[in-house]
Write a protein that holds these residues in place. Structure first.
Motif, PDB file in Angstrom:
ATOM      1  N   TRP A 186      25.603  -3.421  -6.493  1.00  0.00           N
ATOM      2  CA  TRP A 186      25.536  -1.899  -6.803  1.00  0.00           C
ATOM      3  C   TRP A 186      24.597  -1.019  -5.785  1.00  0.00           C
ATOM      4  N   PHE A 187      23.485  -1.608  -5.408  1.00  0.00           N
ATOM      5  CA  PHE A 187      22.654  -1.139  -4.527  1.00  0.00           C
ATOM      6  C   PHE A 187      23.103  -0.938  -3.017  1.00  0.00           C
ATOM      7  N   GLU A 188      24.257  -1.548  -2.682  1.00  0.00           N
ATOM      8  CA  GLU A 188      24.871  -1.510  -1.285  1.00  0.00           C
ATOM      9  C   GLU A 188      25.088  -0.348  -1.046  1.00  0.00           C
ATOM     10  N   HIS A 189      25.471   0.478  -2.057  1.00  0.00           N
ATOM     11  CA  HIS A 189      26.028   2.058  -2.036  1.00  0.00           C
ATOM     12  C   HIS A 189      25.044   3.233  -1.889  1.00  0.00           C
ATOM     13  N   ILE A 190      23.920   2.821  -1.766  1.00  0.00           N
ATOM     14  CA  ILE A 190      22.574   3.660  -1.635  1.00  0.00           C
ATOM     15  C   ILE A 190      21.540   3.145  -0.854  1.00  0.00           C
ATOM     16  N   VAL A 191      20.690   3.973  -0.643  1.00  0.00           N
ATOM     17  CA  VAL A 191      19.389   3.790   0.173  1.00  0.00           C
ATOM     18  C   VAL A 191      18.574   3.525  -1.042  1.00  0.00           C
ATOM     19  N   PRO A 192      18.357   2.482  -1.739  1.00  0.00           N
ATOM     20  CA  PRO A 192      17.455   2.507  -2.751  1.00  0.00           C
ATOM     21  C   PRO A 192      15.951   2.953  -2.850  1.00  0.00           C
ATOM     22  N   CYS A 193      15.806   4.014  -3.678  1.00  0.00           N
ATOM     23  CA  CYS A 193      14.478   4.654  -3.783  1.00  0.00           C
ATOM     24  C   CYS A 193      14.162   5.278  -2.196  1.00  0.00           C
ATOM     25  N   GLY A 194      15.271   5.466  -1.484  1.00  0.00           N
ATOM     26  CA  GLY A 194      14.923   6.132  -0.264  1.00  0.00           C
ATOM     27  C   GLY A 194      14.301   5.452   0.925  1.00  0.00           C
ATOM     28  N   LEU A 195      14.253   4.282   0.612  1.00  0.00           N
ATOM     29  CA  LEU A 195      13.620   3.171   1.645  1.00  0.00           C
ATOM     30  C   LEU A 195      14.458   2.588   2.615  1.00  0.00           C
ATOM     31  N   GLU A 196      14.574   3.073   3.863  1.00  0.00           N
ATOM     32  CA  GLU A 196      15.407   2.627   4.948  1.00  0.00           C
ATOM     33  C   GLU A 196      15.067   1.178   5.295  1.00  0.00           C
ATOM     34  N   GLY A 197      15.773   0.009   5.311  1.00  0.00           N
ATOM     35  CA  GLY A 197      15.379  -1.388   5.912  1.00  0.00           C
ATOM     36  C   GLY A 197      14.583  -2.154   5.195  1.00  0.00           C
ATOM     37  N   LYS A 198      14.630  -1.665   3.819  1.00  0.00           N
ATOM     38  CA  LYS A 198      14.038  -2.748   2.761  1.00  0.00           C
ATOM     39  C   LYS A 198      14.950  -3.240   1.488  1.00  0.00           C
TER      40      LYS A 198
ATOM     41  N   VAL B 106      16.625  -5.344  -1.885  1.00  0.00           N
ATOM     42  CA  VAL B 106      16.654  -5.554  -3.301  1.00  0.00           C
ATOM     43  C   VAL B 106      16.669  -6.902  -3.859  1.00  0.00           C
ATOM     44  N   THR B 107      16.054  -7.284  -4.790  1.00  0.00           N
ATOM     45  CA  THR B 107      16.201  -8.783  -4.963  1.00  0.00           C
ATOM     46  C   THR B 107      16.120  -8.583  -6.821  1.00  0.00           C
ATOM     47  N   SER B 108      16.286  -9.953  -7.334  1.00  0.00           N
ATOM     48  CA  SER B 108      16.328 -10.003  -8.697  1.00  0.00           C
ATOM     49  C   SER B 108      15.557 -11.335  -9.075  1.00  0.00           C
ATOM     50  N   LEU B 109      15.120 -11.413 -10.363  1.00  0.00           N
ATOM     51  CA  LEU B 109      14.405 -12.555 -10.814  1.00  0.00           C
ATOM     52  C   LEU B 109      15.184 -13.906 -10.635  1.00  0.00           C
TER      53      LEU B 109
ATOM     54  N   PRO C 268       0.969  -1.323   0.040  1.00  0.00           N
ATOM     55  CA  PRO C 268      -0.033   0.133   0.152  1.00  0.00           C
ATOM     56  C   PRO C 268       0.829   1.214   0.077  1.00  0.00           C
ATOM     57  N   PRO C 269       0.126   2.350  -0.596  1.00  0.00           N
ATOM     58  CA  PRO C 269       1.336   3.520  -0.482  1.00  0.00           C
ATOM     59  C   PRO C 269       1.548   3.786   0.951  1.00  0.00           C
ATOM     60  N   PRO C 270       2.923   4.426   1.208  1.00  0.00           N
ATOM     61  CA  PRO C 270       3.434   5.496   0.085  1.00  0.00           C
ATOM     62  C   PRO C 270       4.487   4.398  -0.611  1.00  0.00           C
ATOM     63  N   PHE C 271       4.448   3.002  -0.454  1.00  0.00           N
ATOM     64  CA  PHE C 271       5.153   2.181  -1.101  1.00  0.00           C
ATOM     65  C   PHE C 271       4.948   2.036  -2.360  1.00  0.00           C
ATOM     66  N   THR C 272       5.926   1.813  -3.527  1.00  0.00           N
ATOM     67  CA  THR C 272       5.613   1.403  -4.895  1.00  0.00           C
ATOM     68  C   THR C 272       6.501   0.409  -5.284  1.00  0.00           C
ATOM     69  N   GLY C 273       5.973  -0.085  -6.375  1.00  0.00           N
ATOM     70  CA  GLY C 273       6.783  -1.196  -7.124  1.00  0.00           C
ATOM     71  C   GLY C 273       6.213  -2.654  -6.842  1.00  0.00           C
ATOM     72  N   VAL C 274       7.138  -3.658  -6.984  1.00  0.00           N
ATOM     73  CA  VAL C 274       6.603  -5.046  -6.768  1.00  0.00           C
ATOM     74  C   VAL C 274       7.822  -5.531  -6.012  1.00  0.00           C
ATOM     75  N   TRP C 275       7.157  -6.419  -5.147  1.00  0.00           N
ATOM     76  CA  TRP C 275       7.998  -6.879  -3.781  1.00  0.00           C
ATOM     77  C   TRP C 275       7.834  -8.246  -3.725  1.00  0.00           C
ATOM     78  N   LEU C 276       8.970  -9.052  -3.327  1.00  0.00           N
ATOM     79  CA  LEU C 276       8.813 -10.341  -2.831  1.00  0.00           C
ATOM     80  C   LEU C 276       9.626 -10.338  -1.427  1.00  0.00           C
ATOM     81  N   GLY C 277       8.432 -10.669  -0.601  1.00  0.00           N
ATOM     82  CA  GLY C 277       9.086 -10.309   0.982  1.00  0.00           C
ATOM     83  C   GLY C 277       8.969  -9.038   1.062  1.00  0.00           C
ATOM     84  N   ASP C 278      10.325  -8.615   1.738  1.00  0.00           N
ATOM     85  CA  ASP C 278      10.659  -7.218   2.065  1.00  0.00           C
ATOM     86  C   ASP C 278      11.631  -6.718   0.996  1.00  0.00           C
ATOM     87  N   SER C 279      11.852  -7.322  -0.224  1.00  0.00           N
ATOM     88  CA  SER C 279      12.782  -6.952  -1.046  1.00  0.00           C
ATOM     89  C   SER C 279      12.110  -6.788  -2.324  1.00  0.00           C
ATOM     90  N   LYS C 280      12.465  -5.504  -2.943  1.00  0.00           N
ATOM     91  CA  LYS C 280      11.847  -4.954  -4.363  1.00  0.00           C
ATOM     92  C   LYS C 280      12.580  -5.378  -5.394  1.00  0.00           C
TER      93      LYS C 280
END
Length: 232
Positions: free
Chosen positions: A178-190, A192-195, A139-151
């Motif tokens: 590469w995502f380890e060097h930023i806070v992806p999309c500004g979301l703390e505690g979430k 990132v994953t891949s197919l 639900p908002p304010p989150f966007t995107g597609v998630w698997l567990g707590d990873s986008k």
């Protein structure tokens, strides 16, 4: 009423800034088509698909990194690009499918929030086609597609004069370090994953194109026409 036709531009492996420029030409063409045909007519719609050829950190309206952070990211070998979309900083790179739908929301009678929801539904249908039935939208304010707590699929859009730009980035076989060097999309505690990570096998971008296009066709109720990219 016949289904709307959306022009598909398959750019393949392409530097991210070049894909942005192709998108901008499509936006200009869509606005010109709308203006030339009258306010009641539909614009020429496009879908620009690419795989970034090199690592890029891109930020939206709220996420420009400070000088020290920017220098650190460049030192890792990545380019930095400002993008006219909502959202914070994120990563684009090889192994990622980047989709820029250029659609006429006015003709489609589609509010912006419902459009973002349609992009999420597109990502969910794609995941289900690949056997990832646990994919979900939050639900908002989150966007995107998630698997567990990873986008697995990030969404950031822009809309001007009812014409959309930017869109989504789907991690297929992306190097997630590469995502380890930023806070992806500004979301703390979430995370990132891949197919590839979720399915336990290598999933290249090329393997995802057909189910992605099938899902796009269903969600946006359109026919797809493959085309050469517009000229400068």
């Amino acid at each position: 009423m016949p289904r709307a036709a959306v022009r598909v531009l398959l750019l393949g492996l392409r530097p991210f800034p070049q894909a942005l420029r192709v998108q901008e030409r499509c936006v200009a063409a869509a606005r010109a088509a709308r203006a030339g045909a009258g306010a009641g007519a539909g614009a020429a719609e496009s879908l620009v698909l690419s795989e970034p050829a090199g690592p890029v950190y891109a930020w939206g309206l709220r996420g420009e990194p400070g000088p020290a952070a920017a220098a650190g990211l460049r030192a890792r070998g990545a380019a930095l690009v400002a993008a006219r979309r909502g959202g914070h900083v994120t990563f684009h790179g090889p192994g990622q499918l980047v989709a820029f739908p250029v659609l006429d929301l006015r003709r489609r009678r589609l509010p912006l929030r419902r459009y973002v929801g349609a992009l999420e539904e597109l990502g969910l249908r794609l995941c289900r086609r690949l056997g990832l039935g646990a994919a979900r939208a939050l639900p908002p304010p989150f966007t995107g597609v998630w698997l567990g707590d990873s986008k697995v699929c990030a969404i950031g859009v822009h809309c001007g004069s009812h014409i959309t730009s930017h869109g989504l980035a789907l991690n297929c076989c992306t190097d997630l370090s590469w995502f380890e060097h930023i806070v992806p999309c500004g979301l703390e505690g979430k995370g990132v994953t891949s197919l590839s990570q979720e399915l336990g096998r290598h999933i290249p971008v090329e393997q995802v194109l057909e189910p992605f296009l099938d899902s796009f066709r269903e969600v946006f109720d359109c026919t797809l026409v493959f085309s050469e990219e517009p000229g400068d």
